[in-house]
Design a protein around this motif. Structure first.
Motif, mmCIF file in Angstrom:
data_model
loop_
_atom_site.group_PDB
_atom_site.id
_atom_site.type_symbol
_atom_site.label_atom_id
_atom_site.label_comp_id
_atom_site.label_asym_id
_atom_site.label_seq_id
_atom_site.Cartn_x
_atom_site.Cartn_y
_atom_site.Cartn_z
ATOM 1 N N ALA A 76 0.833 -1.207 0.000
ATOM 2 C CA ALA A 76 0.000 0.000 0.000
ATOM 3 C C ALA A 76 0.865 1.254 0.000
ATOM 4 C CB ALA A 76 -0.933 -0.004 1.210
ATOM 5 N N VAL A 77 1.894 1.255 0.835
ATOM 6 C CA VAL A 77 2.784 2.415 0.899
ATOM 7 C C VAL A 77 3.506 2.618 -0.430
ATOM 8 C CG1 VAL A 77 4.840 3.369 2.011
ATOM 9 C CG2 VAL A 77 3.061 2.287 3.401
ATOM 10 N N LEU A 78 3.993 1.538 -1.022
ATOM 11 C CA LEU A 78 4.675 1.646 -2.314
ATOM 12 C C LEU A 78 3.736 2.210 -3.376
ATOM 13 C CD1 LEU A 78 6.630 -1.747 -2.341
ATOM 14 C CD2 LEU A 78 7.547 0.533 -1.855
ATOM 15 N N TYR A 79 2.492 1.732 -3.392
ATOM 16 C CA TYR A 79 1.526 2.214 -4.381
ATOM 17 C C TYR A 79 1.241 3.697 -4.184
ATOM 18 C CZ TYR A 79 -2.656 2.480 -7.293
ATOM 19 O OH TYR A 79 -3.577 2.834 -8.264
ATOM 20 N N MET A 80 1.011 4.106 -2.946
ATOM 21 C CA MET A 80 0.672 5.511 -2.681
ATOM 22 C C MET A 80 1.844 6.443 -2.938
ATOM 23 S SD MET A 80 -2.002 5.366 0.539
ATOM 24 C CE MET A 80 -1.003 4.366 1.639
ATOM 25 N N LEU A 81 3.070 5.930 -2.802
ATOM 26 C CA LEU A 81 4.260 6.734 -3.108
ATOM 27 C C LEU A 81 4.600 6.710 -4.604
ATOM 28 C CD1 LEU A 81 6.656 5.889 -0.123
ATOM 29 C CD2 LEU A 81 5.564 8.092 -0.589
ATOM 30 N N GLY A 82 3.915 5.859 -5.346
ATOM 31 C CA GLY A 82 4.170 5.781 -6.781
ATOM 32 C C GLY A 82 5.361 4.929 -7.152
ATOM 33 N N SER A 102 1.140 -0.672 11.171
ATOM 34 C CA SER A 102 0.669 0.307 10.179
ATOM 35 C C SER A 102 1.674 0.387 9.033
ATOM 36 C CB SER A 102 0.511 1.684 10.837
ATOM 37 O OG SER A 102 1.783 2.307 11.021
ATOM 38 N N GLY A 103 1.510 1.401 8.198
ATOM 39 C CA GLY A 103 2.469 1.631 7.124
ATOM 40 C C GLY A 103 3.459 2.735 7.441
ATOM 41 N N TYR A 104 3.410 3.261 8.679
ATOM 42 C CA TYR A 104 4.176 4.457 9.001
ATOM 43 C C TYR A 104 5.675 4.303 8.812
ATOM 44 C CZ TYR A 104 6.445 8.164 11.593
ATOM 45 O OH TYR A 104 7.284 9.195 11.943
ATOM 46 N N PHE A 105 6.277 3.244 9.348
ATOM 47 C CA PHE A 105 7.736 3.120 9.300
ATOM 48 C C PHE A 105 8.237 2.850 7.881
ATOM 49 C CE2 PHE A 105 6.922 2.548 13.813
ATOM 50 C CZ PHE A 105 7.912 3.354 14.355
ATOM 51 N N ASN A 169 -3.623 11.901 -0.270
ATOM 52 C CA ASN A 169 -2.859 12.308 0.912
ATOM 53 C C ASN A 169 -2.498 11.083 1.744
ATOM 54 O OD1 ASN A 169 -1.699 13.462 3.146
ATOM 55 N ND2 ASN A 169 -3.417 14.807 3.643
ATOM 56 N N ILE A 170 -1.305 10.562 1.531
ATOM 57 C CA ILE A 170 -0.865 9.329 2.175
ATOM 58 C C ILE A 170 -0.831 9.446 3.703
ATOM 59 C CG2 ILE A 170 1.582 9.901 1.973
ATOM 60 C CD1 ILE A 170 2.145 6.969 1.426
ATOM 61 N N LYS A 171 -0.612 10.659 4.206
ATOM 62 C CA LYS A 171 -0.520 10.847 5.655
ATOM 63 C C LYS A 171 -1.836 10.562 6.366
ATOM 64 C CE LYS A 171 3.269 14.210 5.530
ATOM 65 N NZ LYS A 171 3.704 15.591 5.889
ATOM 66 N N PHE A 175 -0.667 5.934 9.275
ATOM 67 C CA PHE A 175 -0.550 5.740 10.726
ATOM 68 C C PHE A 175 -1.493 4.667 11.261
ATOM 69 C CE2 PHE A 175 -3.962 8.793 10.103
ATOM 70 C CZ PHE A 175 -4.956 8.287 10.932
ATOM 71 N N ALA A 176 -2.463 4.232 10.455
ATOM 72 C CA ALA A 176 -3.540 3.369 10.945
ATOM 73 C C ALA A 176 -3.076 1.918 11.127
ATOM 74 C CB ALA A 176 -4.725 3.438 9.993
ATOM 75 N N ARG A 177 -3.241 1.397 12.339
ATOM 76 C CA ARG A 177 -2.760 0.058 12.691
ATOM 77 C C ARG A 177 -3.816 -1.021 12.455
ATOM 78 N NH1 ARG A 177 -1.672 1.865 18.696
ATOM 79 N NH2 ARG A 177 -3.543 3.057 18.064
ATOM 80 N N THR A 178 -3.339 -2.237 12.249
ATOM 81 C CA THR A 178 -4.228 -3.384 12.149
ATOM 82 C C THR A 178 -4.936 -3.576 13.491
ATOM 83 O OG1 THR A 178 -4.359 -5.675 11.386
ATOM 84 C CG2 THR A 178 -2.541 -5.128 12.880
#
Length: 266
Positions: A76-82, A102-105, A169-171, A175-178
């Protein structure tokens, strides 16, 4: 829109959410335009829906006897960052590190490393509505001029039919955790899952919306934002940028996978 990779090697390590085993991965820049690939015990596994081997409580990829579990948060993070070209080398374990759930780190380390390439992204444009459903949920893919994803869901004792939306807006999501409910924990463990789960990498709810984590929720609708993060991670396995609006009503990994397969047939 152009494809992208990263400009430097980066590593992540920690406990696997479901395996409970130590895991370490190393992300390598790649300008070969072969997409995102996991390198597991000498074998490449494409980050593609064709290699999905499990959608029960996580999205896992596999090829032969090689498996990599719980890819959705990182994807998800990779996709949102392009970022769409990368080799993810699995050094230890066989699950993506849970980090804090989450995806934060992942985002924190990768956001400054995005490196644009010279080839344009492959785009899947949704021109006619597509819908998948099961007995309790449905997901719709609708024509739209950009990628937008939405999730509608509930949390027992807190709220019902809450809607969250991602418009770029990825931010708002990373931060959202499982999460899970206290009455689910024993069943998950008996099924061989959540062995690495703890209040350090998951939110646990009790009756009436009780939150066991001492720090509480990061937002009132954090669980719904995490479900949206999951959805985007699963959608990324199409291997293309989606031009359309995706709306999930109570969907999970299995239904996400059904949608991806339907979109791939367009």
């Amino acid at each position: 829109m152009y494809q992208a990779t990263i400009r430097d090697v980066v590593e992540f390590e920690g406990i696997g959410l479901h395996t409970g085993e130590y895991s370490k991965i190393r992300l390598h820049p790649d300008d070969s335009y072969k997409g995102i690939r996991f390198f597991v015990k000498g074998e490449y596994i494409q980050a593609n829906y064709k290699y999905v081997v499990n959608t029960r409580h996580s999205t896992d990829l596999g090829k032969g006897d090689r498996v990599i579990k719980t890819v959705e948060h990182l994807m998800a993070v990779l996709y949102m960052l392009g970022i769409d070209n990368l080799v993810i080398e699995v050094l230890e374990g066989w699950e993506i590190p849970a980090m804090d759930g989450s995806g934060y780190f992942f985002y924190k380390k990768l956001k400054k490393l995005v490196h644009k390439l010279e080839k344009e992204k492959e785009v899947l444009e949704i021109k006619t509505p597509v819908s998948v459903r099961n007995c309790t949920a449905r997901i719709e893919a609708l024509p739209f001029d950009q990628f937008v994803a939405e999730y509608v869901g509930s949390v027992e004792g807190l709220f019902k039919d809450r809607r969250v939306r991602f418009k770029g807006n990825i931010k708002e999501l990373i931060f959202a955790r499982t999460f899970c409910y206290d009455h689910q924990v024993e069943a998950l463990r008996k099924a061989g899952l959540a062995k690495g789960g703890s209040l350090k990498n998951a939110v646990v709810f009790g009756k009436g919306g009780k939150v066991y984590n001492s720090e509480g929720l990061r937002s009132k609708d954090e669980p719904i934002r995490h479900k949206l993060l999951d959805l985007i991670g699963d959608l990324s396995l199409l291997g293309k940028y989606i031009k359309g609006r995706i709306v999930s009503y109570y969907g999970g990994h299995s239904l996400n996978y059904d949608l991806v397969k339907s979109l791939a047939d367009l």
